[in-house]
Design a protein around this motif. Structure first.
Motif, short mmCIF file in Angstrom:
data_model
loop_
_atom_site.label_atom_id
_atom_site.label_comp_id
_atom_site.label_asym_id
_atom_site.label_seq_id
_atom_site.Cartn_x
_atom_site.Cartn_y
_atom_site.Cartn_z
N ASN A 1 0.84 -1.20 0.00
CA ASN A 1 0.00 0.00 0.00
C ASN A 1 0.88 1.25 0.00
O ASN A 1 1.73 1.43 0.88
CB ASN A 1 -0.91 -0.03 1.24
CG ASN A 1 -1.83 1.18 1.26
OD1 ASN A 1 -1.44 2.25 1.71
ND2 ASN A 1 -3.04 1.01 0.76
N SER B 1 -11.18 -10.20 7.21
CA SER B 1 -10.81 -9.45 6.02
C SER B 1 -11.46 -8.07 6.05
O SER B 1 -10.83 -7.06 5.77
CB SER B 1 -11.27 -10.18 4.76
OG SER B 1 -10.57 -11.37 4.62
N GLU C 1 -9.76 -4.51 6.03
CA GLU C 1 -9.99 -3.55 4.97
C GLU C 1 -10.57 -2.24 5.47
O GLU C 1 -10.42 -1.20 4.85
CB GLU C 1 -10.93 -4.15 3.90
CG GLU C 1 -10.32 -5.29 3.13
CD GLU C 1 -9.07 -4.89 2.35
OE1 GLU C 1 -9.09 -3.84 1.68
OE2 GLU C 1 -8.06 -5.63 2.43
N VAL D 1 -15.04 0.62 -0.41
CA VAL D 1 -15.10 -0.70 0.24
C VAL D 1 -16.45 -0.89 0.93
O VAL D 1 -17.09 -1.94 0.81
CB VAL D 1 -13.93 -0.87 1.26
CG1 VAL D 1 -14.12 -2.13 2.09
CG2 VAL D 1 -12.60 -0.91 0.54
N PHE E 1 -11.26 -9.52 -0.93
CA PHE E 1 -10.04 -8.72 -0.71
C PHE E 1 -8.75 -9.44 -1.12
O PHE E 1 -7.68 -9.08 -0.65
CB PHE E 1 -9.95 -8.26 0.75
CG PHE E 1 -11.18 -7.54 1.21
CD1 PHE E 1 -11.55 -6.33 0.62
CD2 PHE E 1 -11.98 -8.07 2.20
CE1 PHE E 1 -12.71 -5.68 1.03
CE2 PHE E 1 -13.14 -7.41 2.62
CZ PHE E 1 -13.50 -6.22 2.03
N GLU F 1 -1.53 -3.05 -4.46
CA GLU F 1 -2.51 -1.95 -4.39
C GLU F 1 -1.92 -0.77 -5.12
O GLU F 1 -0.74 -0.47 -5.00
CB GLU F 1 -2.73 -1.56 -2.93
CG GLU F 1 -3.85 -2.34 -2.28
CD GLU F 1 -4.21 -1.75 -0.92
OE1 GLU F 1 -4.08 -2.49 0.06
OE2 GLU F 1 -4.59 -0.58 -0.86
N ASP G 1 -11.87 -2.47 -5.32
CA ASP G 1 -12.32 -2.55 -3.93
C ASP G 1 -11.99 -3.91 -3.30
O ASP G 1 -12.24 -4.14 -2.14
CB ASP G 1 -13.82 -2.27 -3.83
CG ASP G 1 -14.63 -3.14 -4.77
OD1 ASP G 1 -14.28 -4.32 -4.93
OD2 ASP G 1 -15.62 -2.64 -5.35
N GLY G 2 -11.44 -4.83 -4.10
CA GLY G 2 -11.07 -6.14 -3.57
C GLY G 2 -12.25 -7.11 -3.44
O GLY G 2 -12.10 -8.22 -2.94
#
Lengths: 129, 425
Positions: free
Chosen positions: A12, B212, B216, B260, B376, B382, B388-389
């Motif tokens: 990230n 997850s 997230e 998300v 995710f 990323e 948004d996974g």
């Protein structure tokens, strides 16, 4: 003696930016970044297929667990399974409280965890400087 | 003369008077004997009526009871000859007792069966012990029945074993039902085990999904917190230059958080919404979705080829979300690549004639294919490709709600193909 530095394994961009900023402020200049698990392993162990040599021999690996291509647990297994890195200090960076993840890390001999994002407080607690 | 005189002198001559008296006495005595005899006869007749007459009544009663029993009851003598049977036996064999009388098992069953029965009877008569067994019996007309039979030896008036009495119950139906019941129980047990395994799997998935989600949602919130501290530090140090990119990062992180949450809500809605199936022109829908995606991206994008005439039976709204995610991914992973091509169609050569979305983009390593549809799960860093996974996890949920299958085939740098099937009407 050369400063072996830190390998930051983080996909990230924001977390990377925050960690680098904190490390820079703490005076850590030798930081290498890998943005996925496979890249981290290539840096540590080289690439058998291409014959590329290892490019990084850090004193500490700051390892995110949720990584693309090769997740953090798998990277950790490879680190522990290789003579060159089996004794390397690994700090796991985590955003979740998943007990399975932590249990797996402990099984692999990692007991140092740090909640993301990486802060000045983390550096002090881990005694990285 | 030697006599059995009642009175008088037997040695002397009888006078006429004495003879007359004797005659009278004899007559009187004769009358008395007649009376006594009549009384005895009456007494004997009375005894007969209270005992001797009851024997025939008991026989009738016993016969009535035996005929009322639904089990087959029959009697065979020492030579295996049928001597009696009850009504149930008559009905079962389809032959009145009078006709069965005098026949043997060889007249009713095949030779092997008759010999087997005869052997059992012989053992019972020799041992004097009762015997109980279940056995399949085949009658000459082919009827097969399972009889639960008890056989006991019976004795004649001389106390010697005179034959066997058999009591058989037709347990064919009962046995079939109990076998069916056992089969149903086994099937039920199997289904419960499968359901339990499925529930355990779902619980594990749910637990993993919760962690997850927690990751997230916590990650961007923690970032926002960290960025706010950086801004506070910058403000304290008067470093307004560094503050600008941090503010931009706060904006990105906030939008990601909203994305998300929206994706999670959409997935939740899709899991709960009613499925309104109808005939859907998937080719037409794919073209509309591609047009929308191209307009949103604002770039030229890849060359898109859509096979005409692909129709399916499904929920229009859900299938649009499914195509949007699959075609959106295909366009995303081919973006910027020269000669990029995205295809939609149906593979008639494969089993189940799956629909597919194919691209010649970056592809992925198939060793990670099992995780591809997990929430995710990212195969790319990323930032390399925005998302948004939850796109493929949502696709999987939609396809599963249509009782279909979804899978992917790919190779690094050689593009990817996503196949899906939907249950027919």
């Amino acid at each position: 003696m050369d400063d072996p530095g830190i390998l930051l394994v983080e996909d990230n961009g924001d977390d990377e930016w925050l960690a680098l900023r904190v490390l820079k402020k703490a005076g850590v200049s030798q930081v290498t970044v890998a943005r996925d698990g496979a890249a981290a392993v290539r840096m540590l162990h080289g690439d058998e297929r291409s014959g590329a040599a290892a490019t990084c021999c850090p004193g500490v690996v700051l390892l995110d667990l949720r990584l693309p291509r090769l997740d953090g647990i798998e990277v950790l297994k490879r680190i522990r399974g290789d003579e060159r890195t089996k004794g390397t200090r690994v700090v796991v960076l985590t955003s979740s409280e998943d007990p399975h993840d932590k249990a797996q890390c402990r099984e692999l001999g990692v007991t140092e965890f740090c909640s993301k994002p990486f802060t000045t407080q983390c550096i002090a607690e881990l005694g990285l400087v | 003369m030697a006599g059995t005189g009642i009175v008088g002198d037997v040695d002397g001559e009888m006078t006429p008077e004495e003879a007359r008296r004797l005659i009278v006495e004899l007559r009187t005595r004769g009358d008395e004997l007649d009376l006594e005899n009549a009384a005895l006869r009456r007494e004997l007749a009375g005894e007969r009526s209270s005992s001797g007459g009851g024997v025939s009544s008991n026989e009738r009663m016993l016969r009535c009871i035996i005929d009322a029993v639904s089990d087959l009851i029959y009697v065979k003598d020492r030579h295996g000859v049928y001597r009696a049977c009850n009504k149930s036996s008559e009905k079962f064999v389809g032959m009145p007792e009078a006709e069965q009388f005098g026949k043997t098992d060889y007249d009713f069953f095949g030779r092997e069966m008759a010999e087997s029965i005869r052997e059992v009877d012989r053992q019972i008569m020799e041992s004097g012990m009762e015997c109980r067994a279940e056995e399949w019996v085949t009658y000459p007309d082919g009827t097969q029945v399972l009889l639960d039979t008890v056989k006991v030896p019976y004795c004649g008036p001389d106390g010697e074993i005179a034959g066997v009495v058999g009591i058989s119950r037709d347990v064919t139906q009962q046995k079939r039902l109990s076998a069916q019941l056992a089969e149903l129980n086994t099937e039920l047990e199997r289904r419960v085990q499968l359901r339990t395994l499925e529930l355990e799997r779902l619980n594990r998935d749910l637990e993993s999904f919760c962690y997850s989600i927690s990751h997230e949602l916590r990650a961007p919130i923690a970032r926002l917190d960290a960025f706010s501290r950086v801004i506070a530090e910058c403000a304290a140090e008067g470093d307004f230059v560094e503050m600008v990119p941090v503010v931009a990062r706060i904006g990105v992180s906030s939008r990601r958080l909203r994305m998300v949450v929206d994706a999670l809500l959409q997935m939740h809605r899709l899991s709960r919404a009613d499925l309104n199936r109808e005939d859907v022109d998937l080719s037409g829908m794919a073209q509309q979705v591609v047009d929308e995606l191209m307009e949103e991206s604002g770039t030229d994008g890849p060359t898109v080829s859509i096979a005409p005439g692909v129709t399916v039976w499904g929920d229009c709204g859900m299938l649009r979300v499914c195509l949007r995610n699959l075609l959106g991914n295909a366009i995303k992973y081919t973006s910027g690549a020269p000669g990029a091509v995205v295809e939609f169609g149906r593979d008639d050569r494969r089993e189940g004639r799956p629909c597919f979305v194919r691209d010649n983009g970056s592809g992925f390593d198939m060793t990670h294919a099992d995780k591809l549809f997990e929430p995710f799960c990212r195969l790319h860093p990323e930032g390399e490709f925005e998302g948004d996974g939850l796109g493929l996890a949502t696709v999987k949920r939609i396809i599963e709600r249509h009782d279909g299958l979804v899978w992917a085939e790919a190779a690094c740098g050689k593009g990817a193909t996503f196949y899906f099937t939907l249950a027919g009407r």
